[in-house]
Design a protein around this motif. Structure first.
Motif, PDB file in Angstrom:
ATOM      1  N   THR A  37     -20.512 103.645   3.065  1.00  0.00           N
ATOM      2  CA  THR A  37     -20.394 102.272   3.572  1.00  0.00           C
ATOM      3  C   THR A  37     -20.844 101.219   2.573  1.00  0.00           C
ATOM      4  OG1 THR A  37     -22.608 102.345   4.549  1.00  0.00           O
ATOM      5  CG2 THR A  37     -20.766 103.086   5.934  1.00  0.00           C
ATOM      6  N   GLY A  38     -21.544 101.619   1.551  1.00  0.00           N
ATOM      7  CA  GLY A  38     -21.973 100.657   0.542  1.00  0.00           C
ATOM      8  C   GLY A  38     -23.312 100.022   0.816  1.00  0.00           C
ATOM      9  N   ASN A  39     -23.659  99.802   2.085  1.00  0.00           N
ATOM     10  CA  ASN A  39     -24.941  99.190   2.408  1.00  0.00           C
ATOM     11  C   ASN A  39     -25.431  99.670   3.763  1.00  0.00           C
ATOM     12  OD1 ASN A  39     -24.181  97.078   4.577  1.00  0.00           O
ATOM     13  ND2 ASN A  39     -22.717  96.672   2.927  1.00  0.00           N
ATOM     14  N   GLU A  40     -26.692  99.376   4.041  1.00  0.00           N
ATOM     15  CA  GLU A  40     -27.336  99.917   5.241  1.00  0.00           C
ATOM     16  C   GLU A  40     -26.816  99.278   6.523  1.00  0.00           C
ATOM     17  OE1 GLU A  40     -31.824 101.077   6.810  1.00  0.00           O
ATOM     18  OE2 GLU A  40     -31.575  99.439   5.367  1.00  0.00           O
ATOM     19  N   LEU A  41     -26.514  97.987   6.514  1.00  0.00           N
ATOM     20  CA  LEU A  41     -26.020  97.333   7.728  1.00  0.00           C
ATOM     21  C   LEU A  41     -24.763  98.011   8.239  1.00  0.00           C
ATOM     22  CD1 LEU A  41     -25.894  95.129   9.876  1.00  0.00           C
ATOM     23  CD2 LEU A  41     -24.729  93.664   8.198  1.00  0.00           C
ATOM     24  N   LEU A  42     -23.797  98.224   7.359  1.00  0.00           N
ATOM     25  CA  LEU A  42     -22.556  98.875   7.782  1.00  0.00           C
ATOM     26  C   LEU A  42     -22.818 100.318   8.199  1.00  0.00           C
ATOM     27  CD1 LEU A  42     -21.159  96.317   6.842  1.00  0.00           C
ATOM     28  CD2 LEU A  42     -19.432  97.736   5.740  1.00  0.00           C
ATOM     29  N   ALA A  43     -23.758 100.969   7.527  1.00  0.00           N
ATOM     30  CA  ALA A  43     -24.091 102.342   7.917  1.00  0.00           C
ATOM     31  C   ALA A  43     -24.598 102.379   9.358  1.00  0.00           C
ATOM     32  CB  ALA A  43     -25.136 102.929   6.969  1.00  0.00           C
ATOM     33  N   LEU A  44     -25.451 101.433   9.714  1.00  0.00           N
ATOM     34  CA  LEU A  44     -25.973 101.368  11.079  1.00  0.00           C
ATOM     35  C   LEU A  44     -24.868 101.101  12.092  1.00  0.00           C
ATOM     36  CD1 LEU A  44     -29.202  99.316  10.351  1.00  0.00           C
ATOM     37  CD2 LEU A  44     -29.163 101.600  11.345  1.00  0.00           C
ATOM     38  N   LEU A  45     -23.960 100.181  11.749  1.00  0.00           N
ATOM     39  CA  LEU A  45     -22.870  99.836  12.665  1.00  0.00           C
ATOM     40  C   LEU A  45     -21.892 100.989  12.836  1.00  0.00           C
ATOM     41  CD1 LEU A  45     -22.225  96.179  11.412  1.00  0.00           C
ATOM     42  CD2 LEU A  45     -23.179  96.834  13.636  1.00  0.00           C
ATOM     43  N   VAL A  46     -21.572 101.668  11.746  1.00  0.00           N
ATOM     44  CA  VAL A  46     -20.629 102.800  11.827  1.00  0.00           C
ATOM     45  C   VAL A  46     -21.273 103.973  12.557  1.00  0.00           C
ATOM     46  CG1 VAL A  46     -19.261 104.444  10.488  1.00  0.00           C
ATOM     47  CG2 VAL A  46     -19.390 102.058   9.764  1.00  0.00           C
ATOM     48  N   GLU A  47     -22.548 104.210  12.305  1.00  0.00           N
ATOM     49  CA  GLU A  47     -23.262 105.261  13.036  1.00  0.00           C
ATOM     50  C   GLU A  47     -23.218 104.989  14.535  1.00  0.00           C
ATOM     51  OE1 GLU A  47     -27.802 107.067  13.126  1.00  0.00           O
ATOM     52  OE2 GLU A  47     -27.476 104.901  13.141  1.00  0.00           O
ATOM     53  N   SER A  48     -23.470 103.739  14.918  1.00  0.00           N
ATOM     54  CA  SER A  48     -23.448 103.358  16.333  1.00  0.00           C
ATOM     55  C   SER A  48     -22.087 103.611  16.958  1.00  0.00           C
ATOM     56  CB  SER A  48     -23.826 101.882  16.481  1.00  0.00           C
ATOM     57  OG  SER A  48     -23.821 101.482  17.830  1.00  0.00           O
ATOM     58  N   GLU A  49     -21.016 103.322  16.212  1.00  0.00           N
ATOM     59  CA  GLU A  49     -19.668 103.545  16.723  1.00  0.00           C
ATOM     60  C   GLU A  49     -19.400 105.035  16.937  1.00  0.00           C
ATOM     61  OE1 GLU A  49     -15.606 103.122  17.840  1.00  0.00           O
ATOM     62  OE2 GLU A  49     -17.394 101.848  17.979  1.00  0.00           O
TER      63      GLU A  49
END
Length: 492
Positions: A254-266
């Motif tokens: 994902t490149g960064n932690e924010l997107l990692a958190l959002l994709v994990e949640s999905e």
């Protein structure tokens, strides 16, 4: 090296995970120079009831072990039998950790070098669909009698291990597996080393999948490879069981932690993984809603729900919701009674809000009062923020973003640094639509609280977008920060 002693071991247990597992039967066969030189077999009194489903599997019941020795009575034999040997088992982590646990209960430390015939078989006899002992023996024609009993499983494992030794004459593979710094020593039995080698050391998410390719755990990491391996170093029952059921590992950078958190949640929302606990259960929300009562007066109310509906705003604790409702009531000179801030009263008498203009006393017309409520609702709807949070992409030439339109999380994406991105609709070709939830709201809000306005791109005017149903913003009020505005709005 050929004179090395191997202890091929199998235990039957009561079940219940590593921490609660007790041995009901044990068998140890000593192998030297490719031949069995000694064997020890015994039932064991586990000092607890054997569950019916375990009895159905192994045939060992409570009556059979009632007069059997308890583990502390055979501990010295187990210690002596294996003291100069390498501990060998099919799925060695299970048997080894159960035996270590038994020694720990009697205050003794047990430590041996170990080899797993599942992992050795995957390396030396590749290409089979299953590496369970029963199916592997059927496939490669190894007799396997008296299954799910310690001696029967040990006899089959001995023959399997003898074949593996013949395929690794110079012990190149075995020595690699015995190396304490080798990943082979810690990996669960069903995960191929190649899968671990392919994991990136980048931010993103990883998915553990079972034999049917079903997602059983979703996680996020700043360093995917490091985080995945950490699961296998952890000896807690949950982590052990996760490793035992994992056959495949997928990942997404994902490149960064924010997107990692959002994709994990999905992924957690979509797959409802067996081993994820956080984010699986609906969270109670408090929503401000409006409706028209029998007198024709538009009322505002607070609704408690676990399902996101259309509303003026959604809040994730009752105090915050009440404060916002009181703010609306006071700012627009509404009546606390018709904002459900008071009940069982004919005339409002709120302890703080004193500027009601008389709708509860019939000194204000319904038309005038409703006009104020409509103005409040219109102003609230118009102040839902639209913005993008940009961050590091998957490569140096890429920018990642999370997009919020009129208070609603719409998804994420990536674009090249050379792309001309000026307004909200420019993000659309790069956007991967996602479903907004309480958890995505909390993730974005937490990010804004931690990082503030850094890398936040505002859209002061939002043109109509068919995909987003965005209306042109009119008379937009300026708030102190996007976090202040965003914290009040639902993402449904």
């Amino acid at each position: 090296m050929q004179s090395q002693l191997f202890a091929i071991i199998d235990v039957e247990t009561t079940g219940g995970g590593i921490a609660g597992n007790r041995i009901t039967e044990i068998c140890i066969a000593l192998l030297k120079d490719g031949e069995v030189i000694d064997k020890f077999t015994s039932l064991v009194n586990p000092e607890r009831e054997i569950p019916l489903h375990i009895t159905a599997l192994t045939g060992i019941n409570n009556e059979m072990v009632a007069d059997a020795p308890r583990f502390f009575e055979i501990a010295e034999t187990v210690e002596e039998f294996t003291k100069d040997a390498i501990f060998v088992a099919h799925n060695v982590s299970f048997d080894y950790n159960v035996i270590r646990g038994e020694f720990r209960r009697i205050g003794q430390h047990y430590n041996r070098k170990k080899l797993c015939t599942v992992r050795l078989s995957r390396k030396l006899i590749p290409g089979h669909l299953s590496y369970s002992l029963g199916r592997l023996c059927n496939t490669i024609n190894i007799p396997h009698l008296n299954r799910h009993r310690a001696e029967g499983d040990v006899d089959a494992t001995v023959i399997l291990f003898q074949r593996l030794l013949s395929l690794d004459e110079n012990w190149e593979t075995i020595n690699t597996f015995l190396n304490p710094r080798s990943k082979q020593a810690t990996l669960p039995p069903h995960i191929a080393t190649e899968q671990i080698n392919e994991l990136p050391e980048s931010p993103g998410i990883y998915l553990f999948k079972n034999q049917k390719h079903q997602v059983i755990y979703a996680g996020k990491a700043k360093n995917i490879k490091k985080r995945v391996l950490s699961h296998f170093y952890d000896k807690k029952t949950k982590e052990y069981q996760l490793g035992q059921e994992t056959h495949f590992i997928d990942f997404e950078i994902t490149g960064n932690e924010l997107l990692a958190l959002l994709v994990e949640s999905e992924h957690i929302r979509k797959h409802y993984p067996k081993f994820n606990r956080a984010q699986k259960w609906p969270t109670t929300t408090y929503q401000i809603i409006s409706y028209t009562n029998q007198r024709g007066i538009i009322q505002l109310a607070l609704s408690k729900t676990k399902v996101l509906h259309d509303s003026v705003g959604t809040f994730y604790n009752k105090t915050e919701a009440l404060e916002k409702l009181e703010e609306i009531c006071e700012t627009y000179k509404l009546c606390p009674r018709f904002c459900t801030l008071q009940s069982n009263v004919e005339i409002c008498s709120h302890y703080r809000i004193k500027n009601c203009e008389g709708i509860c006393e019939d000194t204000e017309t319904i038309e005038d009062y409703n006009a104020k409520v409509q103005a409040a609702l219109q102003d609230l709807y118009e102040n839902k923020p639209s913005f993008a949070i940009q961050g590091k992409g998957r490569t140096e030439d890429e920018i990642a973003f999370a997009l919020v339109v009129e208070g609603q999380y719409r998804g994420f994406g990536f674009f090249d640094r050379s792309d001309a991105i000026c307004n909200v609709e420019d993000y659309e070709p790069f956007l991967k639509l996602q479903q907004a939830t309480y958890h995505t709201h909390a993730i974005i809000r937490s990010h804004l609280k931690k990082h503030g306005e850094k890398n936040v791109v505002h859209f002061d005017e939002s043109p109509q977008l068919a995909n987003y149903r965005v209306e042109t913003l009119r008379n937009k009020r300026v708030k102190s920060t996007v976090e202040d505005v965003f914290s009040h709005w639902d993402l449904a």
